[in-house]
Design a protein around this motif. Structure first.
Motif, PDB file in Angstrom:
ATOM      1  N   MET A   1      41.482  77.968 103.314  1.00 27.46           N
ATOM      2  CA  MET A   1      42.338  76.856 103.700  1.00 27.46           C
ATOM      3  C   MET A   1      41.473  75.642 104.004  1.00 27.46           C
ATOM      4  O   MET A   1      40.338  75.776 104.446  1.00 27.46           O
ATOM      5  N   ILE A   2      42.068  74.488 103.796  1.00 23.58           N
ATOM      6  CA  ILE A   2      41.378  73.223 104.017  1.00 23.58           C
ATOM      7  C   ILE A   2      42.166  72.435 105.063  1.00 23.58           C
ATOM      8  O   ILE A   2      43.371  72.210 104.900  1.00 23.58           O
ATOM      9  N   GLU A   3      41.481  72.007 106.116  1.00 24.42           N
ATOM     10  CA  GLU A   3      42.153  71.181 107.107  1.00 24.42           C
ATOM     11  C   GLU A   3      42.270  69.772 106.567  1.00 24.42           C
ATOM     12  O   GLU A   3      41.324  69.227 106.000  1.00 24.42           O
ATOM     13  N   MET A   4      43.436  69.189 106.736  1.00 18.99           N
ATOM     14  CA  MET A   4      43.679  67.840 106.232  1.00 18.99           C
ATOM     15  C   MET A   4      44.291  66.985 107.330  1.00 18.99           C
ATOM     16  O   MET A   4      44.885  67.499 108.276  1.00 18.99           O
ATOM     17  N   LYS A   5      44.113  65.690 107.181  1.00 18.07           N
ATOM     18  CA  LYS A   5      44.659  64.707 108.127  1.00 18.07           C
ATOM     19  C   LYS A   5      45.630  63.799 107.386  1.00 18.07           C
ATOM     20  O   LYS A   5      45.494  63.578 106.188  1.00 18.07           O
ATOM     21  N   VAL A   6      46.567  63.235 108.121  1.00 19.00           N
ATOM     22  CA  VAL A   6      47.507  62.291 107.522  1.00 19.00           C
ATOM     23  C   VAL A   6      46.795  60.957 107.355  1.00 19.00           C
ATOM     24  O   VAL A   6      46.345  60.358 108.333  1.00 19.00           O
ATOM     25  N   ALA A   7      46.686  60.512 106.100  1.00 16.23           N
ATOM     26  CA  ALA A   7      46.056  59.226 105.816  1.00 16.23           C
ATOM     27  C   ALA A   7      47.063  58.093 105.923  1.00 16.23           C
ATOM     28  O   ALA A   7      46.696  56.954 106.202  1.00 16.23           O
ATOM     29  N   GLY A   8      48.328  58.404 105.719  1.00 17.68           N
ATOM     30  CA  GLY A   8      49.362  57.377 105.824  1.00 17.68           C
ATOM     31  C   GLY A   8      50.546  57.685 104.933  1.00 17.68           C
ATOM     32  O   GLY A   8      50.646  58.749 104.327  1.00 17.68           O
ATOM     33  N   ILE A   9      51.433  56.702 104.869  1.00 19.81           N
ATOM     34  CA  ILE A   9      52.629  56.785 104.042  1.00 19.81           C
ATOM     35  C   ILE A   9      52.525  55.698 102.974  1.00 19.81           C
ATOM     36  O   ILE A   9      52.140  54.567 103.269  1.00 19.81           O
ATOM     37  N   ALA A  10      52.857  56.057 101.747  1.00 12.99           N
ATOM     38  CA  ALA A  10      52.860  55.099 100.644  1.00 12.99           C
ATOM     39  C   ALA A  10      54.216  55.180  99.957  1.00 12.99           C
ATOM     40  O   ALA A  10      55.006  56.080 100.228  1.00 12.99           O
ATOM     41  N   LEU A  11      54.472  54.217  99.086  1.00 12.84           N
ATOM     42  CA  LEU A  11      55.691  54.248  98.285  1.00 12.84           C
ATOM     43  C   LEU A  11      55.314  54.441  96.832  1.00 12.84           C
ATOM     44  O   LEU A  11      54.385  53.802  96.328  1.00 12.84           O
ATOM     45  N   ASP A  12      56.039  55.344  96.157  1.00  8.19           N
ATOM     46  CA  ASP A  12      55.832  55.542  94.734  1.00  8.19           C
ATOM     47  C   ASP A  12      56.183  54.243  94.011  1.00  8.19           C
ATOM     48  O   ASP A  12      57.229  53.638  94.274  1.00  8.19           O
ATOM     49  N   ALA A  13      55.318  53.788  93.119  1.00  8.61           N
ATOM     50  CA  ALA A  13      55.501  52.508  92.438  1.00  8.61           C
ATOM     51  C   ALA A  13      56.765  52.472  91.586  1.00  8.61           C
ATOM     52  O   ALA A  13      57.393  51.416  91.455  1.00  8.61           O
ATOM     53  N   ILE A  14      57.164  53.598  91.042  1.00 12.15           N
ATOM     54  CA  ILE A  14      58.327  53.620  90.140  1.00 12.15           C
ATOM     55  C   ILE A  14      59.619  53.902  90.895  1.00 12.15           C
ATOM     56  O   ILE A  14      60.589  53.155  90.792  1.00 12.15           O
ATOM     57  N   THR A  15      59.634  54.979  91.667  1.00  9.85           N
ATOM     58  CA  THR A  15      60.881  55.411  92.322  1.00  9.85           C
ATOM     59  C   THR A  15      61.082  54.783  93.701  1.00  9.85           C
ATOM     60  O   THR A  15      62.168  54.857  94.247  1.00  9.85           O
ATOM     61  N   ARG A  16      60.026  54.210  94.251  1.00  9.31           N
ATOM     62  CA  ARG A  16      60.050  53.649  95.614  1.00  9.31           C
ATOM     63  C   ARG A  16      60.310  54.725  96.666  1.00  9.31           C
ATOM     64  O   ARG A  16      60.689  54.429  97.794  1.00  9.31           O
ATOM     65  N   SER A  17      60.069  55.978  96.306  1.00 11.41           N
ATOM     66  CA  SER A  17      60.210  57.085  97.248  1.00 11.41           C
ATOM     67  C   SER A  17      58.969  57.159  98.125  1.00 11.41           C
ATOM     68  O   SER A  17      57.854  56.926  97.646  1.00 11.41           O
ATOM     69  N   PRO A  18      59.143  57.494  99.406  1.00  6.32           N
ATOM     70  CA  PRO A  18      57.975  57.611 100.280  1.00  6.32           C
ATOM     71  C   PRO A  18      57.135  58.845  99.945  1.00  6.32           C
ATOM     72  O   PRO A  18      57.662  59.873  99.521  1.00  6.32           O
ATOM     73  N   ILE A  19      55.847  58.703 100.150  1.00 11.91           N
ATOM     74  CA  ILE A  19      54.883  59.778  99.924  1.00 11.91           C
ATOM     75  C   ILE A  19      54.002  59.852 101.160  1.00 11.91           C
ATOM     76  O   ILE A  19      53.467  58.827 101.600  1.00 11.91           O
ATOM     77  N   VAL A  20      53.861  61.047 101.730  1.00 17.83           N
ATOM     78  CA  VAL A  20      52.872  61.224 102.792  1.00 17.83           C
ATOM     79  C   VAL A  20      51.583  61.627 102.083  1.00 17.83           C
ATOM     80  O   VAL A  20      51.583  62.447 101.169  1.00 17.83           O
ATOM     81  N   LEU A  21      50.492  61.016 102.496  1.00 18.63           N
ATOM     82  CA  LEU A  21      49.207  61.271 101.865  1.00 18.63           C
ATOM     83  C   LEU A  21      48.297  61.989 102.855  1.00 18.63           C
ATOM     84  O   LEU A  21      47.999  61.466 103.931  1.00 18.63           O
ATOM     85  N   LEU A  22      47.894  63.212 102.503  1.00 11.70           N
ATOM     86  CA  LEU A  22      46.955  63.984 103.320  1.00 11.70           C
ATOM     87  C   LEU A  22      45.578  63.866 102.681  1.00 11.70           C
ATOM     88  O   LEU A  22      45.457  63.896 101.458  1.00 11.70           O
TER      89      LEU A  22
END
Length: 166
Positions: A1-22
């Motif tokens: 397993m790999i520990e990850m941190k939340v880098a932030g929230i982005a929006l998909d350029a096409i769908t404008r859906s939110p993406i959480v980025l780890l």
């Protein structure tokens, strides 16, 4: 397993859906997970340490855990099936431990509120992550190629008492 941190929230350029980025600890790999608008707001409010006048759902969950002396030991994002991520909350109360099925977005929102680590199975990272630092990846690839090109058969022969010699 790999520990990850939340880098932030982005929006998909096409769908404008939110993406959480780890991101992993070395900032070399990023894992994008599409989430809903409400979960994005919950994650952003936790990242920004916003206090609401009344507890929202994820705050309520964190308050319940605290009131019942339960600990969220970690979140594990354990699989990816048909473009859907799956996660569990690893909970404990005294000696009792339970794993609770949870959407990754909700798990992340609760983990941020309880300062709990977020872990991702290696196969999920391998299947769904994107490279962040291509230069470092290429450097590592070149160093490995050089290492392999300099290996000689004698390097694999054990010497001394463990080589099978009497």
């Amino acid at each position: 397993m790999i520990e990850m941190k939340v880098a932030g929230i982005a929006l998909d350029a096409i769908t404008r859906s939110p993406i959480v980025l780890l991101k992993d600890g070395s900032d070399r790999r990023a894992l994008p997970i599409f989430i809903g608008q409400d979960q994005a707001k919950a994650i952003i409010s936790a990242l920004e340490k916003q206090k609401m006048p009344r507890p929202l759902t994820h705050d309520l969950m964190a308050n319940l855990l605290e009131a019942w002396e339960m600990t969220l030991e970690r979140v594990i994002i354990h699989s990816l099936q048909d473009n859907t991520f799956y996660a569990v909350l690893c909970m404990s109360q005294g000696e009792t431990k339970k794993e609770i099925d949870c959407r990754p977005s909700d798990a992340i929102a609760i983990a941020l509120r309880t300062n709990s680590p977020i872990w991702v199975m290696e196969e999920v990272v391998a299947d769904a992550s994107i490279p962040v630092d291509r230069d470092a990846d290429e450097e590592e690839r070149q160093a490995f190629k050089q290492f392999v090109s300099n290996i000689r058969p004698e390097d694999f022969i054990q010497r001394g008492r463990f080589s099978g010699e009497s």
